[in-house]
Design an enzyme around this catalytic site. Structure first.
Site, PDB file in Angstrom:
ATOM      1  N   LYS A 279       0.714  -1.171   0.120  1.00 60.88           N
ATOM      2  CA  LYS A 279      -0.006   0.137   0.055  1.00 60.88           C
ATOM      3  C   LYS A 279       1.033   1.100   0.182  1.00 60.88           C
ATOM      4  O   LYS A 279       2.109   1.351   0.518  1.00 60.88           O
ATOM      5  CB  LYS A 279      -0.856  -0.070   1.241  1.00 60.88           C
ATOM      6  CG  LYS A 279      -1.853  -1.035   1.421  1.00 60.88           C
ATOM      7  CD  LYS A 279      -2.744  -0.898   2.566  1.00 60.88           C
ATOM      8  CE  LYS A 279      -3.798  -1.874   2.727  1.00 60.88           C
ATOM      9  NZ  LYS A 279      -4.865  -1.744   1.590  1.00 60.88           N
ATOM     10  N   ARG A 353     -10.133 -11.717   2.101  1.00 62.30           N
ATOM     11  CA  ARG A 353     -10.867 -12.602   1.466  1.00 62.30           C
ATOM     12  C   ARG A 353     -10.245 -14.224   1.408  1.00 62.30           C
ATOM     13  O   ARG A 353     -10.799 -15.117   1.635  1.00 62.30           O
ATOM     14  CB  ARG A 353     -11.431 -12.298   0.117  1.00 62.30           C
ATOM     15  CG  ARG A 353     -10.325 -12.274  -0.853  1.00 62.30           C
ATOM     16  CD  ARG A 353     -10.699 -11.321  -2.174  1.00 62.30           C
ATOM     17  NE  ARG A 353     -10.958  -9.904  -1.957  1.00 62.30           N
ATOM     18  CZ  ARG A 353     -11.404  -8.891  -2.578  1.00 62.30           C
ATOM     19  NH1 ARG A 353     -11.414  -9.353  -3.853  1.00 62.30           N
ATOM     20  NH2 ARG A 353     -11.512  -7.858  -2.238  1.00 62.30           N
TER      21      ARG A 353
HETATM   22  N1  BES Z   1      -8.070  -3.967   4.442  1.00 69.12           N
HETATM   23  C1  BES Z   1      -8.125  -3.643   3.087  1.00 69.12           C
HETATM   24  C2  BES Z   1      -9.298  -2.717   2.800  1.00 69.12           C
HETATM   25  C3  BES Z   1      -9.574  -1.594   3.433  1.00 69.12           C
HETATM   26  C4  BES Z   1      -9.157  -0.153   3.047  1.00 69.12           C
HETATM   27  C5  BES Z   1      -9.958  -1.258   4.958  1.00 69.12           C
HETATM   28  C6  BES Z   1      -9.320   0.945   3.613  1.00 69.12           C
HETATM   29  C7  BES Z   1     -10.252  -0.182   5.576  1.00 69.12           C
HETATM   30  C8  BES Z   1      -9.834   1.096   5.050  1.00 69.12           C
HETATM   31  C9  BES Z   1      -8.391  -4.752   2.296  1.00 69.12           C
HETATM   32  O1  BES Z   1      -7.425  -5.731   2.660  1.00 69.12           O
HETATM   33  C10 BES Z   1      -7.505  -4.347   0.913  1.00 69.12           C
HETATM   34  O2  BES Z   1      -6.510  -3.924   0.601  1.00 69.12           O
HETATM   35  N2  BES Z   1      -8.584  -4.378  -0.167  1.00 69.12           N
HETATM   36  C11 BES Z   1      -8.244  -3.838  -1.286  1.00 69.12           C
HETATM   37  C12 BES Z   1      -8.765  -4.866  -2.266  1.00 69.12           C
HETATM   38  C13 BES Z   1      -8.440  -4.748  -3.926  1.00 69.12           C
HETATM   39  C14 BES Z   1      -6.870  -5.173  -3.998  1.00 69.12           C
HETATM   40  C15 BES Z   1      -9.217  -5.419  -4.729  1.00 69.12           C
HETATM   41  C16 BES Z   1      -8.680  -2.408  -1.676  1.00 69.12           C
HETATM   42  O3  BES Z   1      -9.830  -2.071  -1.041  1.00 69.12           O
HETATM   43  O4  BES Z   1      -8.048  -1.811  -2.428  1.00 69.12           O
HETATM   44 MN    MN Z   2      -5.500  -5.409   2.075  1.00 67.88          MN
END
Ligand code: BES
Ligand code: MN
Ligand code: ZN
Length: 502
Positions: A279, A353
């Site tokens: 990230k 997931r």
């Molecule tokens: N934990 C994150 C989702 C999230 C984002 C929670 C912001 C709280 C605040 C999750 O694991 C994630 O990174 N999801 C990705 C999915 C994508 C790669 C399909 C996302 O939301 O960008």
């Molecule tokens: Mn994630």
């Protein structure tokens, strides 16, 4: 802060809090106090913009004729529609104001409009609950706070015609406070302190309140073939855990009642760096609360035990840390989940997931639930869709969805249902494995997440709550101070009380 209940009287010292309805609707208490103060309340109202809307506060210092240091008028909005939530808001708003003002003792004079559907006891207990929920602080790491920065209120007495009834109703909601507090504590804890192992230790401590707790370690999960969960964990120096918390409140179900448990599954990523699909740095600290789903499930279990709920419920927590390293899984890796289904990991940041795939399988295999609900901070996309006011709800059955929607509305933790369908699901097909862990683009990101989970759910009623937008709050609201919210604890407690025990 201590909360007590007593019959109405005029206090000596401290703050007297009174309520005012929309358009300056004054009840008998305020009218009497206006008379005692020689019309000061009327003059203060006339000199201000206070109209009695919900959340409005008007402070009158050292009012003549009263022996209090402060008279606080709090707006209650439309009096015809006062719900428990409105009284929670009242209690929360008042204590937040007084904690900033430096007050140490206060009396809240409650008045119910004629024809109220709430009893005085229920309303008073709700005000006390709101005051408690708003008073939550996560301050264990603060060492240099000056006294005038700390909350000051030591005692709140709710004045109501039926104090004994109020005390009973208030005692009944204390397990809810304990559950929400536990969830918030876990969510706010930084990831160097709350690892999968220390999270599991905190769960083990809950045997003290009557929960049965089991912890699976990495070796056991490997035996079970949990390649999806373990793939996420393999980049981290912190070993993963899978925790089950069981509450057997209904050991001998009567005729017509189903003894099989409701199973709640929580995503517990104690830190989500994204892994190799790392990230951006800005805001990454938020990912300490990527275990909020697991924290909320833990909080619900704490509440059920606290109130000796007559229902069988199991919580399953998938606890891992998602880190990049030389041992981390790569984009393109294929993992095999415990269900036997293979997954091509296109994006290591879609890790929740993967964790849930194995946790959901384990939940069904081990406990044969009558109903399965998972909670997860699964997608950023749900924040784009719903902001921070609703959690996303996905459900395989309309009846279940409606029951969850109703419970959420009743406790002020609202959900909004989003669709699912075969055409979305196709986007998860992989060229080399049973599925990919992400779709082909960013469209419908939360739905794709739900479709992925559904591939690991058998033929039973299932709901998925995407709480990414509501698990953490950057601003104070009436009953939820900024920080970890515990959103979902009250909702599921109410849902289980309404449905499973009803
Ligand atoms: N934990 C994150 C989702 C999230 C984002 C929670 C912001 C709280 C605040 C999750 O694991 C994630 O990174 N999801 C990705 C999915 C994508 C790669 C399909 C996302 O939301 O960008
Ligand atoms: Mn994630
Ligand atoms: Zn995550």
């Amino acid at each position: 802060m201590l909360i007590a209940f007593a019959e109405p009287s005029l206090p000596h010292g401290g703050t007297l809090i009174v309520t005012v309805g929309q358009d300056r609707a004054l009840g008998p208490s305020v009218i009497a106090i206006d008379r005692i103060t020689g019309g000061a309340v009327g003059r203060a109202l006339a000199a201000s913009r206070f109209t009695g809307k919900k959340d409005e506060v008007l402070e009158m210092l050292a009012p003549t004729g009263l022996e209090v240091a402060r008279l606080l008028l709090v707006g209650q909005g439309k009096l015809e529609t006062l719900t428990e939530t409105a009284f929670e808001t009242l209690g929360g708003t008042a204590v937040a104001f007084l904690n900033k003002a430096g007050e140490t003792e206060a009396w809240l004079r409650l008045e119910l409009p004629a024809g109220s559907t709430l009893s005085p006891g229920q309303a008073a207990a709700a005000a006390g609950l709101g005051a408690q929920l708003r008073s939550y602080r996560f301050d264990r790491y603060r060492t240099t706070e000056k006294p005038d920065q700390k909350p000051s209120l030591a005692r709140l007495t709710v004045q109501v015609a039926a104090p004994a009834e109020a005390e009973t109703a208030f005692a009944r909601v204390q397990p809810v406070v304990a559950g929400v507090t536990l969830a918030r504590d876990l969510i706010s804890e930084p990831a160097n302190r709350l690892t999968p192992v220390t999270f599991a230790d905190r769960c083990t401590a809950l045997t003290e309140v009557g929960l049965e707790v089991a912890v699976l370690d990495q070796a056991r999960m490997a035996e079970l073939g949990m390649g999806a969960l373990l793939g996420v964990a393999q980049g981290s120096a912190q070993p993963p855990r899978l925790v089950t918390l069981s509450w057997h409140g209904d050991p001998t179900p009567a005729a017509g009642r189903d003894g099989r448990p409701v199973v709640l599954v929580g995503k517990g990523v104690t830190f989500d760096s994204g892994g190799i699909s790392i990230k951006p740095a800005g805001g990454m600290e938020d990912m300490k609360w990527d275990m909020a789903g697991a924290a909320v499930v833990t909080g619900v279990m704490r509440t059920l035990a606290g109130r000796q709920a007559r229902v069988n419920v199991v919580g399953v927590l998938g606890l891992v840390e998602n880190m990049p390293s030389g041992t981390a899984q790569r984009p393109g890796d294929v993992v095999v989940s415990a269900s036997g289904k293979s997954i091509e990991v296109i994006n290591t940041d879609a890790e929740g997931r993967l964790v849930l795939a194995d946790a959901l399988w384990y939940a069904q295999e081990t406990f044969k639930p009558r109903l399965l609900i998972d909670l997860a901070t699964l997608t950023g996309a749900v924040i784009i869709a719903l902001g921070h006011e609703h959690a996303g709800l996905f459900a395989t059955e309309d009846g279940l969805a409606d029951q969850l929607l109703a419970a959420g509305r009743a406790v002020g933790e609202p959900l909004w249902r989003l669709p699912m369908g075969e055409n979305y699901d196709k986007d998860l097909n992989s060229d080399i494995a049973d599925m990919k862990n992400v779709g082909s683009g960013r469209a419908g990101g939360s739905i794709l997440g739900a479709q992925f989970l559904k591939r690991f759910v058998g033929d039973l009623p299932w709901a998925h709550l995407d709480i990414a937008g509501v698990a953490w709050s950057k601003k104070d609201t009436a009953t939820v101070p900024k920080g970890g919210t515990g959103f979902g604890v009250r909702l599921l407690d109410r849902f289980l009380a309404d449905i499973a025990e009803g």
